[in-house]
Enzyme design. Structure first.
Site, PDB file in Angstrom:
ATOM      1  N   GLU A   1       0.876  -1.160   0.000  1.00 23.36           N
ATOM      2  CA  GLU A   1       0.000   0.000   0.000  1.00 23.36           C
ATOM      3  C   GLU A   1       0.915   1.212   0.000  1.00 23.36           C
ATOM      4  O   GLU A   1       1.712   1.380   0.913  1.00 23.36           O
ATOM      5  CB  GLU A   1      -0.868  -0.055   1.251  1.00 23.36           C
ATOM      6  CG  GLU A   1      -2.089   0.801   1.146  1.00 23.36           C
ATOM      7  CD  GLU A   1      -2.321   1.516   2.428  1.00 23.36           C
ATOM      8  OE1 GLU A   1      -2.522   0.858   3.450  1.00 23.36           O
ATOM      9  OE2 GLU A   1      -2.265   2.748   2.386  1.00 23.36           O
TER      10      GLU A   1
ATOM     11  N   CYS B   1      -2.987   7.552   4.858  1.00 16.49           N
ATOM     12  CA  CYS B   1      -2.955   7.196   3.435  1.00 16.49           C
ATOM     13  C   CYS B   1      -4.227   7.662   2.729  1.00 16.49           C
ATOM     14  O   CYS B   1      -4.265   7.768   1.517  1.00 16.49           O
ATOM     15  CB  CYS B   1      -2.756   5.699   3.276  1.00 16.49           C
ATOM     16  SG  CYS B   1      -3.518   4.752   4.569  1.00 16.49           S
TER      17      CYS B   1
END
Ligand code: NAP
Length: 523
Positions: free
Chosen positions: A264, A301
């Site tokens: 990720e 994120c």
């Protein structure tokens, strides 16, 4: 419990001899005691081999036994008590309330995977009845999912508990029956050691092989590369930078046996202000957008790093409300010096970009992140790819479009994202419907009238998306779906009953949901 600074905790436990380093306290701006030993290549090799040796024993445990193990890990983390919170506060600069919440999230995540195992349908058992009279005859076919093998997990810097040593990647790998070799993040080695000791204690209490879990401490690209390159490792879970993630993807792809990497990496999480919502609710949207942008000093994120709007009524009200809210915030301590320096560089680059107008840039302080908001025209954004990249921290770029056609054009040029958010009123639904197919192609989660920060840990959550938000958009790293990253199917053809795994046996002895000739049944 006292922190020892050992290079390896768990399966291959022993003192390291590869040098040492100290953790940094970003709030006090000083090094913390003790120093941490760094793993050596031999120790990495030993940890991976032990994980490989533990795999068959670990995956042969029943779902109940692995659920018990996950619950025990959760109990042992809670048993560390306040020492864990204090050390995580010192190493990350994050406030107590955030870390206490994150600890609960970590514990609940482990328990959620335990509940998934107890329910049983994760194995996706399928049975096709044999058709001996058919031409050609159909054999007896039965399928289930099994773990991939030892998983290398890279802890994230921005969630020192929930995406770190016993975070979502580790919990989902354990649930799948996969041993974990964990690369601790060098920004919070003491927190990592405390949690690693809790996991190791759970391994012992549940009488599992020691190689089920090993923590590796150290810093430098060589550690991660040796780990991902090791033949015993069968998959990778990673959260961090695009450069780190893509470097590890290259190592995994160049192996004699390439392996999947679930990294990720980077996402700017566009927020689309649709015309009617903007006209009707500009002030409220501006205020809430600023709150989402600055939450946790923007170190999520899912931080909204891009806002898109058609120029028109409401846009100046939105800007004023957002700017007022941003000016009411203050620079705050970032997770570590590296992240603070990268943020400053990223904001400098935006401010110095000839195409950009700076709407707000709060005063910089060493080691801290201060909010910033920039404005650019859609024409410029479409051709300037440097503006499409993540600046990790509380900075965002407002892209002003001439019309909805141009807004679609901008959506089309975006890279893969974790999220996209639509601010919409009922009169916007037709335009939103036209935009949805583009967003479905680009992102993993589409939100209406909310903000992307805040990721529920649940069954339907998707925290993933096309590259570069992740390395493989077919998966999620949050929620029960995360287990699928570490599983693969095995089919048994005409296998004698005695040799079948329990979940595939006649009479359904485990009483789980299975697919018999395509239909879900518990019979
Ligand atoms: P990072 O630099 O990618 O580091 C993550 C982990 O990977 C660390 O353990 C690091 O080792 C290791 N690593 C990094 N590059 C490697 C390479 N080329 N080969 C082998 N191992 C490597 O991420 P970070 O420290 O968390 O933060 C740096 C930047 O990442 C941030 O400024 C931000 O841009 C981004 N970030 C994004 C997210 C997100 O969710 N999108 C989250 C956190 C950070 P060391 O311990 O030696 O550093």
């Amino acid at each position: 419990m006292s922190i020892t600074g050992e290079a390896i905790i768990g399966g291959a436990q022993e003192r390291g001899a590869g040098g040492s380093f100290k953790a940094w306290d970003p709030s006090r701006r000083e090094y913390l005691e003790p120093a941490f030993h760094m793993v050596t290549p031999d120790q990495i090799d030993r940890a991976c081999r032990l994980a490989g040796e533990a795999f068959d024993t670990f995956r042969a445990t029943s779902d109940q036994e692995r659920a018990q193990f996950l619950d025990t890990v959760a109990e042992q983390i809670l048993a560390i008590g306040d020492e864990l919170i204090e050390r995580a506060m010192a190493e990350s600069g994050l406030p107590r309330v955030r870390l206490e919440g994150e600890r609960m999230r970590t514990v609940n995540q482990l328990r959620m995977f335990g509940a998934l195992l107890r329910e049983g349908s994760w194995a996706d058992a399928r049975l096709d009845t044999p058709l001996p009279e058919r031409t050609p005859p159909r054999p007896d076919l039965r399928m289930r999912l099994i773990g991939l093998g030892p998983v290398a997990v890279f802890a994230a810097s921005n969630f020192p508990l929930a995406f770190s040593v016993a975070g979502g990647d580790t919990a989902s790998a354990f649930a799948a029956g996969c041993p974990v070799v964990l690369k601790a993040h060098s920004a919070h080695p003491g927190t990592s050691e405390l949690v690693a000791r809790a996991v190791t204690k759970a391994v012992q209490l549940c009488a599992l092989p020691a190689g089920v879990f090993t923590l590796l401490t150290g810093t430098g690209n060589g550690i991660g590369q040796a780990l991902v390159g090791h033949p015993a490792i069968q998959a990778v879970g990673f959260t961090g930078s695009r450069s780190g993630g893509t470097a590890l993807m290259a190592v995994a792809a160049a192996r004699k046996q390439p392996i999947p990497v679930y990294a990720e990496m980077s996402s700017i999480n566009p927020v689309f202000l649709m015309p009617n919502a903007l006209e009707n609710r500009a002030e409220e949207i501006g205020k809430h957008f600023a709150a989402s942008l600055t939450l946790g000093v923007g170190q999520f994120c899912t931080n909204p790093g891009l806002v898109l709007a058609v120029d028109g009524p409401g846009l100046s009200t939105f800007c004023k409300a957002a700017l007022d809210a941003l000016h009411a915030t203050q620079a705050a301590v970032m997770l570590n010096q590296n992240i603070a320096d990268s943020y400053r560089k990223g904001v400098d680059a935006l401010a110095n970009n000839a195409a950009i107008t700076t709407l707000a840039r709060l005063e910089h302080e060493e080691g801290k992140g201060a909010a910033a908001l920039f404005r650019v025209s859609a024409e410029e954004f479409l051709t300037r790819h440097e503006l499409h990249e993540e600046v990790f921290g509380p900075a965002s770029v407002l892209v002003v479009c001439q019309n909805l056609g141009q807004l679609h054009e901008v959506a089309e040029v975006l890279e893969g994202q974790l999220t996209a958010t639509l601010q919409i009123d009922p009169e916007d639904y037709a335009d939103a419907k036209a935009l949805l197919p583009v967003l479905e192609r680009k992102v993993g989660r589409i939100l209406a009238n909310g903000y992307p920060t805040g990721v529920e840990v649940s069954t339907a959550m998707v925290h993933g998306g096309p590259f570069p938000s992740t390395a493989d958009g077919r998966s999620t790293s949050v929620g029960t779906g995360a287990i699928s990253r570490f599983l693969r199917p095995v089919c048994y053809q005409n296998m004698p009953a005695e040799l079948l795994p329990e979940v595939l046996r006649d009479g359904n002895p485990l009483g789980t949901w299975r697919r018999r000739d395509g239909a879900l049944t518990k019979e």
